[in-house]
Scaffold this motif. Sequence first.
Motif, PDB file in Angstrom:
ATOM      1  N   GLU A   1       2.489   1.653  -3.509  1.00 13.45           N
ATOM      2  CA  GLU A   1       1.498   2.024  -4.518  1.00 13.45           C
ATOM      3  C   GLU A   1       0.820   3.358  -4.201  1.00 13.45           C
ATOM      4  O   GLU A   1      -0.021   3.811  -4.970  1.00 13.45           O
ATOM      5  CB  GLU A   1       0.450   0.916  -4.647  1.00 13.45           C
ATOM      6  CG  GLU A   1       1.012  -0.379  -5.207  1.00 13.45           C
ATOM      7  CD  GLU A   1      -0.037  -1.467  -5.335  1.00 13.45           C
ATOM      8  OE1 GLU A   1      -1.147  -1.305  -4.773  1.00 13.45           O
ATOM      9  OE2 GLU A   1       0.248  -2.485  -6.000  1.00 13.45           O
ATOM     10  N   ARG A   2       1.200   3.944  -3.072  1.00 10.25           N
ATOM     11  CA  ARG A   2       0.606   5.214  -2.630  1.00 10.25           C
ATOM     12  C   ARG A   2      -0.925   5.143  -2.698  1.00 10.25           C
ATOM     13  O   ARG A   2      -1.602   6.013  -3.270  1.00 10.25           O
ATOM     14  CB  ARG A   2       1.122   6.391  -3.462  1.00 10.25           C
ATOM     15  CG  ARG A   2       0.904   7.752  -2.793  1.00 10.25           C
ATOM     16  CD  ARG A   2       1.445   8.911  -3.617  1.00 10.25           C
ATOM     17  NE  ARG A   2       1.118  10.197  -3.021  1.00 10.25           N
ATOM     18  CZ  ARG A   2       1.823  10.800  -2.075  1.00 10.25           C
ATOM     19  NH1 ARG A   2       2.917  10.207  -1.627  1.00 10.25           N
ATOM     20  NH2 ARG A   2       1.447  11.964  -1.590  1.00 10.25           N
ATOM     21  N   GLU A   3      -1.439   4.087  -2.104  1.00  7.09           N
ATOM     22  CA  GLU A   3      -2.890   3.894  -2.104  1.00  7.09           C
ATOM     23  C   GLU A   3      -3.597   5.040  -1.394  1.00  7.09           C
ATOM     24  O   GLU A   3      -4.713   5.410  -1.732  1.00  7.09           O
ATOM     25  CB  GLU A   3      -3.226   2.553  -1.446  1.00  7.09           C
ATOM     26  CG  GLU A   3      -4.686   2.179  -1.552  1.00  7.09           C
ATOM     27  CD  GLU A   3      -4.940   0.743  -1.162  1.00  7.09           C
ATOM     28  OE1 GLU A   3      -5.704   0.522  -0.216  1.00  7.09           O
ATOM     29  OE2 GLU A   3      -4.359  -0.155  -1.812  1.00  7.09           O
ATOM     30  N   LYS A   4      -2.945   5.582  -0.371  1.00  5.74           N
ATOM     31  CA  LYS A   4      -3.439   6.774   0.327  1.00  5.74           C
ATOM     32  C   LYS A   4      -2.291   7.795   0.345  1.00  5.74           C
ATOM     33  O   LYS A   4      -1.121   7.413   0.362  1.00  5.74           O
ATOM     34  CB  LYS A   4      -3.836   6.435   1.767  1.00  5.74           C
ATOM     35  CG  LYS A   4      -4.995   5.435   1.895  1.00  5.74           C
ATOM     36  CD  LYS A   4      -6.313   6.081   1.582  1.00  5.74           C
ATOM     37  CE  LYS A   4      -7.474   5.149   1.912  1.00  5.74           C
ATOM     38  NZ  LYS A   4      -7.503   3.925   1.092  1.00  5.74           N
TER      39      LYS A   4
ATOM     40  N   ASP B 222     -13.672   2.503   4.253  1.00  6.47           N
ATOM     41  CA  ASP B 222     -12.522   1.640   3.961  1.00  6.47           C
ATOM     42  C   ASP B 222     -12.403   0.612   5.087  1.00  6.47           C
ATOM     43  O   ASP B 222     -11.992   0.930   6.204  1.00  6.47           O
ATOM     44  CB  ASP B 222     -11.239   2.484   3.860  1.00  6.47           C
ATOM     45  CG  ASP B 222     -10.027   1.666   3.399  1.00  6.47           C
ATOM     46  OD1 ASP B 222      -9.889   0.509   3.852  1.00  6.47           O
ATOM     47  OD2 ASP B 222      -9.219   2.183   2.618  1.00  6.47           O
TER      48      ASP B 222
ATOM     49  N   ARG C  21       0.826  -1.209   0.000  1.00  7.94           N
ATOM     50  CA  ARG C  21       0.000   0.000   0.000  1.00  7.94           C
ATOM     51  C   ARG C  21       0.862   1.262   0.000  1.00  7.94           C
ATOM     52  O   ARG C  21       0.525   2.258  -0.644  1.00  7.94           O
ATOM     53  CB  ARG C  21      -0.931   0.000   1.213  1.00  7.94           C
ATOM     54  CG  ARG C  21      -2.122  -0.932   1.069  1.00  7.94           C
ATOM     55  CD  ARG C  21      -2.896  -1.105   2.371  1.00  7.94           C
ATOM     56  NE  ARG C  21      -4.090  -1.876   2.158  1.00  7.94           N
ATOM     57  CZ  ARG C  21      -5.319  -1.369   2.102  1.00  7.94           C
ATOM     58  NH1 ARG C  21      -5.508  -0.069   2.244  1.00  7.94           N
ATOM     59  NH2 ARG C  21      -6.369  -2.138   1.896  1.00  7.94           N
TER      60      ARG C  21
END
Length: 319
Positions: free
Chosen positions: A216-219, A297, A213
């Motif tokens: 992938e820089r999900e946030k 989420d 995460r």
Amino acid sequence: MAEATDATLVLVTGAGGFIATHIVKQLQEEGYRVRGTVRSLEDEERIKKLKELCPDAKHELELVEADLTKPESWEPAVKDVKYVIHVASPFPTQTPKEESELIQPAVEGTQAVLKACVAAKSVKRVVLTSSCAAVGWGPGADTTKTFTEEDWMEPEKLNAYGKSKTLAEKAAWDYVKELPDEDKIELAVINPAYVMGPVINGSMSTSSEVVKRLLEREKPFVAKLNFPVVDVRDVAAAHIKAMTLDDAAGKRHLIVNSNVWMKEMATILSKEFKTQGYNVPTANCPGPILWLTSLFDRTIKMVMPDIGKVYKFDNTRVS
């Protein structure tokens, strides 16, 4: 400590998992005969990766089908086995809709494996993979103390995963304790913290989710989370030592290296991978924004009770 011989056959359940593949590899490197369970032998690519874990192994890895929800599948799996390392257990990335989805296979699967071990008459010891969650990690845990192997979490205060590990471990201890003398087998338990390290099974695991995460820089932020962490290779080695050391029988073993904040993980990843184009977030998320995010989420919702908390464990027994 017993040495591997041609006659020493070890069963590793859930052999394709993140921790289990490292256990299989290290066992093969030490010369053991290894049998691993998988839910299906149809996945040729996965099977191929398992077979190639230790190319120079003295004995080729044997794989058989077994499922935690199918008790009848375990007696053939443990036939002629001396040691069983029971790693298989559900590990979700988010809170399940029904906690029974985790608890039932974890508890009943563990009982099924132990019953098969008793029936086999060849099994000397079972090493069970539990978790620090069964000791002192999660909602209701006292963050002012340092937990030891003597501590237990109250299942009703835990999330579904923590509850599944705690109840499965308790069920294992209760089952072995109540066995008649003629059926006695030894039990040793490994309670690892958050397991990190190289992935060698060719697929993503829940344990790798935090790193994934972040990369992938999900946030665009990191949660203020602190993890008691341990290297997967140390966890694997601990299982093998617990399998044969005389003093390990009848005991729990906390496997923890150190405590690390998620922001520290992010900073390390950013330094390592920035030149490769990764833009890893390193700023802590404000509490109100994190709470709002948790409303939609389920992964964030799962970790909300741990925000800002530091769980400490005493690893003296294995250090």
